[in-house]
Design a protein around this motif. Structure first.
Motif, PDB file in Angstrom:
ATOM      1  N   ASP A  32       7.609  19.433  -3.377  1.00 32.93           N
ATOM      2  CA  ASP A  32       7.520  19.284  -4.738  1.00 32.93           C
ATOM      3  C   ASP A  32       7.157  18.114  -5.046  1.00 32.93           C
ATOM      4  O   ASP A  32       6.391  17.943  -6.061  1.00 32.93           O
ATOM      5  N   SER A  33       7.483  16.891  -4.623  1.00 33.51           N
ATOM      6  CA  SER A  33       7.136  15.495  -5.007  1.00 33.51           C
ATOM      7  C   SER A  33       6.916  14.919  -3.685  1.00 33.51           C
ATOM      8  O   SER A  33       7.877  14.808  -2.552  1.00 33.51           O
ATOM      9  N   PHE A  34       5.675  14.236  -3.372  1.00 34.73           N
ATOM     10  CA  PHE A  34       5.489  13.511  -2.109  1.00 34.73           C
ATOM     11  C   PHE A  34       4.976  12.248  -2.354  1.00 34.73           C
ATOM     12  O   PHE A  34       3.959  11.902  -3.184  1.00 34.73           O
ATOM     13  N   VAL A  35       5.610  11.086  -2.127  1.00 37.91           N
ATOM     14  CA  VAL A  35       5.193   9.763  -2.508  1.00 37.91           C
ATOM     15  C   VAL A  35       5.161   8.845  -1.183  1.00 37.91           C
ATOM     16  O   VAL A  35       5.875   9.088  -0.318  1.00 37.91           O
ATOM     17  N   ILE A  36       3.894   8.077  -1.223  1.00 42.82           N
ATOM     18  CA  ILE A  36       3.528   7.391  -0.098  1.00 42.82           C
ATOM     19  C   ILE A  36       3.846   5.985  -0.384  1.00 42.82           C
ATOM     20  O   ILE A  36       3.096   5.637  -1.413  1.00 42.82           O
ATOM     21  N   THR A  37       4.358   5.202   0.268  1.00 39.87           N
ATOM     22  CA  THR A  37       4.732   3.977  -0.040  1.00 39.87           C
ATOM     23  C   THR A  37       3.856   2.898   1.132  1.00 39.87           C
ATOM     24  O   THR A  37       3.564   3.326   2.151  1.00 39.87           O
ATOM     25  N   GLU A  38       3.777   1.575   1.007  1.00 42.24           N
ATOM     26  CA  GLU A  38       3.302   0.732   1.709  1.00 42.24           C
ATOM     27  C   GLU A  38       4.127   0.343   2.837  1.00 42.24           C
ATOM     28  O   GLU A  38       3.664   0.152   4.077  1.00 42.24           O
ATOM     29  N   THR A  39       5.461   0.234   2.541  1.00 46.67           N
ATOM     30  CA  THR A  39       6.516  -0.450   3.562  1.00 46.67           C
ATOM     31  C   THR A  39       7.808   0.449   3.465  1.00 46.67           C
ATOM     32  O   THR A  39       7.940   1.314   2.704  1.00 46.67           O
ATOM     33  N   MET A  40       8.410   0.297   4.731  1.00 47.30           N
ATOM     34  CA  MET A  40       9.662   0.861   4.900  1.00 47.30           C
ATOM     35  C   MET A  40      10.698   0.444   3.926  1.00 47.30           C
ATOM     36  O   MET A  40      11.399   1.250   3.196  1.00 47.30           O
ATOM     37  N   HIS A  41      10.828  -0.850   3.430  1.00 46.14           N
ATOM     38  CA  HIS A  41      11.571  -1.306   2.239  1.00 46.14           C
ATOM     39  C   HIS A  41      11.488  -0.724   1.126  1.00 46.14           C
ATOM     40  O   HIS A  41      12.267  -0.272   0.464  1.00 46.14           O
TER      41      HIS A  41
END
Length: 186
Positions: free
Chosen positions: A83-92
């Motif tokens: 339903d929601s898919f967020v891509i981040t730059e880092t693990m933190h």
């Protein structure tokens, strides 16, 4: 806007582990979250226990919110039908987005990543960055060595009893479901 009243962050392995009870518990949690009208917040992978909890949540009609860093999109097989898919730059950043979008944290069996996520959630709670309940799903005693380690840390004077009291141990999905319902006011 979410139709759910509460969101639960689930930290767990990107592998299934050796005991089939771990995979069954992950699937049961996904089904339980949907049944209790709670949104799953997790690491957006489609492998191991992560994939199992997400697929079970979806199969039961529940809402899913996944967060994955760019470097794990292929390795953890980023599950893009959420339903929601967020891509981040880092693990933190991934961990921060996950915990800040949840009302509670549940930790299933897993490896170093799950331990990292667990200890960060506990540390942030100690530092009063959040007051969210934290649960260890102790399937077949998986977390017994970790529980003993936390007792040891307190006994040796490196932490107060709050490190133990801030974590609720649940031996099965039924007791976890009851604790979530009681703590989140469902």
């Amino acid at each position: 806007m979410s139709r759910y009243h509460h969101s639960v962050c689930v930290y767990c392995g990107s592998r299934d582990g050796n005991d089939p009870a771990y995979a069954q518990a992950a699937e049961d949690i996904g089904t339980m979250l949907a049944a209790q009208n709670m949104r799953l917040v997790y690491g957006a992978g489609d492998v191991g226990l992560m994939g199992r909890v997400a697929r079970a949540t979806q199969a039961a009609g529940g809402e899913t919110f996944g967060v994955i860093p760019t470097h794990l999109l292929d390795w953890e097989v980023g599950k893009r039908d959420l339903d929601s898919f967020v891509i981040t730059e880092t693990m933190h950043e991934r961990k921060k987005v996950m915990i800040m979008n949840a009302d509670a944290v549940v930790v299933l069996p897993g490896g170093a990543g799950s331990l990292d996520e667990f200890f960060e959630a506990v540390t942030w709670r100690q530092l009063k960055l959040h007051a969210k309940p934290i649960y260890l799903l102790n399937t077949n005693g998986f977390w017994a060595p970790l529980i003993n380690l936390m007792d040891h840390i307190v006994a040796q004077g490196f932490a107060g009893d709050d490190i133990i009291s801030s974590v609720k141990i649940c031996d099965d999905v039924a007791s976890l479901a009851a604790a979530l319902k009681a703590d989140l006011g469902q």
